[in-house]
Motif scaffolding. Structure first.
Motif, PDB file in Angstrom:
ATOM      1  N   GLU A 142       0.839  -1.190   0.000  1.00  0.00           N
ATOM      2  CA  GLU A 142       0.000   0.000   0.000  1.00  0.00           C
ATOM      3  C   GLU A 142       0.882   1.250   0.000  1.00  0.00           C
ATOM      4  N   PRO A 143       0.376   2.362  -0.565  1.00  0.00           N
ATOM      5  CA  PRO A 143       1.189   3.587  -0.640  1.00  0.00           C
ATOM      6  C   PRO A 143       1.716   4.054   0.717  1.00  0.00           C
ATOM      7  N   LYS A 144       0.873   4.047   1.753  1.00  0.00           N
ATOM      8  CA  LYS A 144       1.317   4.511   3.065  1.00  0.00           C
ATOM      9  C   LYS A 144       2.338   3.555   3.680  1.00  0.00           C
ATOM     10  N   VAL A 145       2.181   2.268   3.412  1.00  0.00           N
ATOM     11  CA  VAL A 145       3.150   1.289   3.906  1.00  0.00           C
ATOM     12  C   VAL A 145       4.506   1.526   3.254  1.00  0.00           C
ATOM     13  N   ALA A 182      -3.514   3.651  13.758  1.00  0.00           N
ATOM     14  CA  ALA A 182      -3.275   3.669  12.309  1.00  0.00           C
ATOM     15  C   ALA A 182      -1.794   3.482  12.018  1.00  0.00           C
ATOM     16  N   LEU A 183      -0.946   4.143  12.826  1.00  0.00           N
ATOM     17  CA  LEU A 183       0.497   3.977  12.661  1.00  0.00           C
ATOM     18  C   LEU A 183       0.908   2.546  13.000  1.00  0.00           C
ATOM     19  N   THR A 184       0.350   1.997  14.057  1.00  0.00           N
ATOM     20  CA  THR A 184       0.689   0.629  14.460  1.00  0.00           C
ATOM     21  C   THR A 184       0.342  -0.367  13.364  1.00  0.00           C
ATOM     22  N   ARG A 185      -0.843  -0.195  12.758  1.00  0.00           N
ATOM     23  CA  ARG A 185      -1.247  -1.088  11.659  1.00  0.00           C
ATOM     24  C   ARG A 185      -0.312  -0.950  10.464  1.00  0.00           C
ATOM     25  N   GLU A 203       7.032  11.851  14.770  1.00  0.00           N
ATOM     26  CA  GLU A 203       7.724  12.195  13.520  1.00  0.00           C
ATOM     27  C   GLU A 203       7.195  11.354  12.357  1.00  0.00           C
ATOM     28  N   LEU A 204       6.987  10.066  12.609  1.00  0.00           N
ATOM     29  CA  LEU A 204       6.462   9.194  11.557  1.00  0.00           C
ATOM     30  C   LEU A 204       5.067   9.617  11.136  1.00  0.00           C
ATOM     31  N   GLN A 205       4.212   9.941  12.104  1.00  0.00           N
ATOM     32  CA  GLN A 205       2.858  10.366  11.774  1.00  0.00           C
ATOM     33  C   GLN A 205       2.869  11.631  10.921  1.00  0.00           C
ATOM     34  N   ASP A 206       3.740  12.580  11.281  1.00  0.00           N
ATOM     35  CA  ASP A 206       3.823  13.823  10.504  1.00  0.00           C
ATOM     36  C   ASP A 206       4.359  13.569   9.094  1.00  0.00           C
ATOM     37  N   ALA A 207       5.279  12.604   8.972  1.00  0.00           N
ATOM     38  CA  ALA A 207       5.882  12.324   7.666  1.00  0.00           C
ATOM     39  C   ALA A 207       4.955  11.535   6.759  1.00  0.00           C
ATOM     40  N   ILE A 208       4.209  10.593   7.321  1.00  0.00           N
ATOM     41  CA  ILE A 208       3.377   9.700   6.507  1.00  0.00           C
ATOM     42  C   ILE A 208       1.995  10.280   6.264  1.00  0.00           C
ATOM     43  N   PRO A 215       0.951  13.871   6.424  1.00  0.00           N
ATOM     44  CA  PRO A 215       1.125  15.316   6.633  1.00  0.00           C
ATOM     45  C   PRO A 215      -0.214  16.046   6.635  1.00  0.00           C
ATOM     46  N   LYS A 216      -0.358  16.939   7.592  1.00  0.00           N
ATOM     47  CA  LYS A 216      -1.558  17.788   7.717  1.00  0.00           C
ATOM     48  C   LYS A 216      -2.828  16.995   7.984  1.00  0.00           C
ATOM     49  N   VAL A 217      -2.671  15.732   8.423  1.00  0.00           N
ATOM     50  CA  VAL A 217      -3.818  14.893   8.755  1.00  0.00           C
ATOM     51  C   VAL A 217      -3.599  14.329  10.153  1.00  0.00           C
ATOM     52  N   ILE A 218      -4.637  14.397  10.996  1.00  0.00           N
ATOM     53  CA  ILE A 218      -4.540  13.827  12.338  1.00  0.00           C
ATOM     54  C   ILE A 218      -5.001  12.380  12.277  1.00  0.00           C
TER      55      ILE A 218
END
Length: 437
Positions: free
Chosen positions: A30-33, A67-70, A52-57, A59-62
């Motif tokens: 998947e693109p996000k993966v 979601a990060l763990t998955r 940092e990972l959340q901001d990089a993957i 961006p501008k979305v909470i």
């Protein structure tokens, strides 16, 4: 000019094609993966925090931590790792994650990478840095943001291979020799544009150019009030990306339609079949497209997209009363559709086709689920939004269907498939008994 390739264990991350390889075999991710895996590989010399990972993957979305763990779990699965062994992606307690496998970075030119990609399954595109024609620093920021967002969102379109924006910083929209970009990066199409302010209005222009001929395949301008630059950036990006996706397919279809079938590869046959099937849409065109898809399968029997489009074509033959053997065609459509999804489970194009197959064969509720998944992967696809609208109408959910097809019309207001979106809108109004509408 080089594009990095990151090698670890038996895997390679090929940045020029946004591709993960295992022993030179492409793996579906998947693109996000992919984005998460690339970010960790690029920063393998240190631990990366969850924030940092959340901001990089995203961006501008909470997004939630789950979601990060998955996403991390899927990245581990993609490279044969797991949460117990952690031989590739390690967990740093109270910190985040770190790429622990040994990484070797090598370089490959973008044009060489494109040439080595074998049979085409994507159209190579370069998005040149948008030109700031107004001269203000504020507009420099917006031009850079538009360029990056368009590149990022286009890369989610399964039809397109998008050259990394970092490789194009020395090239400028409206100033660059198109043939040089084609030679340097092996691209077929160039996206360029610019922006300028006139009073309280911001005008943004965008064009799709054939890199080899210099011909403009599509161009559009967008006038917006200069009130909220971030809202403008998001809205314009969505419209440009959606329009570009359909226009590239249309351009490829025009080229393929003029060529003899024997001169076309699988990619060309697929586009020719699509152009024939949806432009005339009758029994004869459906049978002609089906024959072309079967030619493509003779060349490459396990091509997931060809299987998906052939399966959808057969399903439409059934639903439109064009089949001479309904039970056999229904069985064939399901078999091919299931094979396609099995081969490419995270391809938004395959999922969109499989979703429409479900609608045509009477499983609209399942179609809604599949098409929703397709839009998670490529939210700017006007076509998938339209197909989802039809599936919702078939589920007696006309209100939602109208909202969905209205989004398709907003995303791509001059789409070659505009008549289909209007038809889908009409079906939803009919279900509501809004006959004048």
């Amino acid at each position: 000019m080089g594009e990095p390739i990151y090698c670890f264990l038996e895997y390679k991350v090929v940045t020029s094609r946004r591709e993960l390889l295992r022993e030179d075999e492409s793996l579906p991710v998947e693109p996000k993966v992919y984005d998460l895996l690339l970010y960790l590989v690029e920063h393998h010399d240190r631990a990366v925090s969850k924030e940092e990972l959340q901001d990089a993957i995203w961006p501008k979305v909470i997004v939630t931590e789950s979601a990060l763990t998955r996403c991390v779990m899927k990245a581990r699965q993609a490279v044969g790792d797991d949460s117990k062994e952690k031989l590739v992606i390690g967990t740093v307690p109270k910190k985040g994650y770190r790429f622990v496998a040994t990484v070797e970075c090598v370089e490959q030119s973008a044009s060489t990478a494109a040439a080595k990609s074998g049979s085409r399954d994507q159209t190579p595109v370069a998005v040149l840095p948008f030109a700031n024609l107004g001269g203000t620093e504020e507009h420099d920021y917006l031009a850079s943001g538009l360029t990056l967002d368009i590149s990022t969102d286009l890369s989610r379109n399964g039809w397109l291979f998008v050259v990394s924006p970092g490789s194009l910083h020395n090239y400028r929209s409206l100033e660059t020799d198109y043939r040089k970009v084609a030679d340097d990066f092996g691209v077929q199409y160039i996206v360029e544009g610019g922006l300028r302010r006139a009073g309280d209005t911001l005008r943004i222009t965008a064009s799709l150019v054939d890199a080899t001929t210099g011909a403009r395949e599509w161009s559009e301008r967008y006038d917006q009030p200069v009130s909220n630059l971030f809202e403008i950036q998001d809205d314009i990006t969505q419209q440009i990306v959606s329009s570009l996706g359909s226009q590239v397919r249309r351009a490829e279809g025009r080229k393929s339609a003029k060529a003899d079938n024997n001169a076309l590869d699988v990619w060309g046959l697929l586009h020719k079949g699509m152009a024939i099937s949806w432009s005339r849409f009758n029994r004869e065109s459906n049978l002609e497209a089906e024959a072309i898809y079967r030619e493509a399968l003779e060349i490459e029997p396990n091509n997931g997209r060809t299987l998906a489009y052939l399966a959808m074509s057969i399903a439409m033959k059934v639903s439109n009363g064009w089949s001479d053997n309904v039970p056999e065609d229904v069985k064939t459509a399901w078999t091919m559709g299931d094979r396609a999804v099995g081969l490419l489970p995270d391809d938004p194009l395959v999922l969109a086709s499989y979703g429409h197959l479900n609608t045509c064969l009477g499983k609209a509720a399942q179609a809604v689920e599949v098409l929703s998944r397709s839009l998670e992967l490529d939210p700017n696809s006007a076509w998938s939004n339209g197909l989802l609208s039809f599936a919702l109408t078939c589920c007696n959910r006309a209100d939602e269907a109208i909202a969905q097809v209205t989004k398709a019309l907003r995303l791509s207001p001059r789409d070659a498939a505009i008549h289909w979106y209007l038809t889908m809108l009409a079906w939803a109004y009919l279900q509501q008994a809004h006959y004048e509408d």
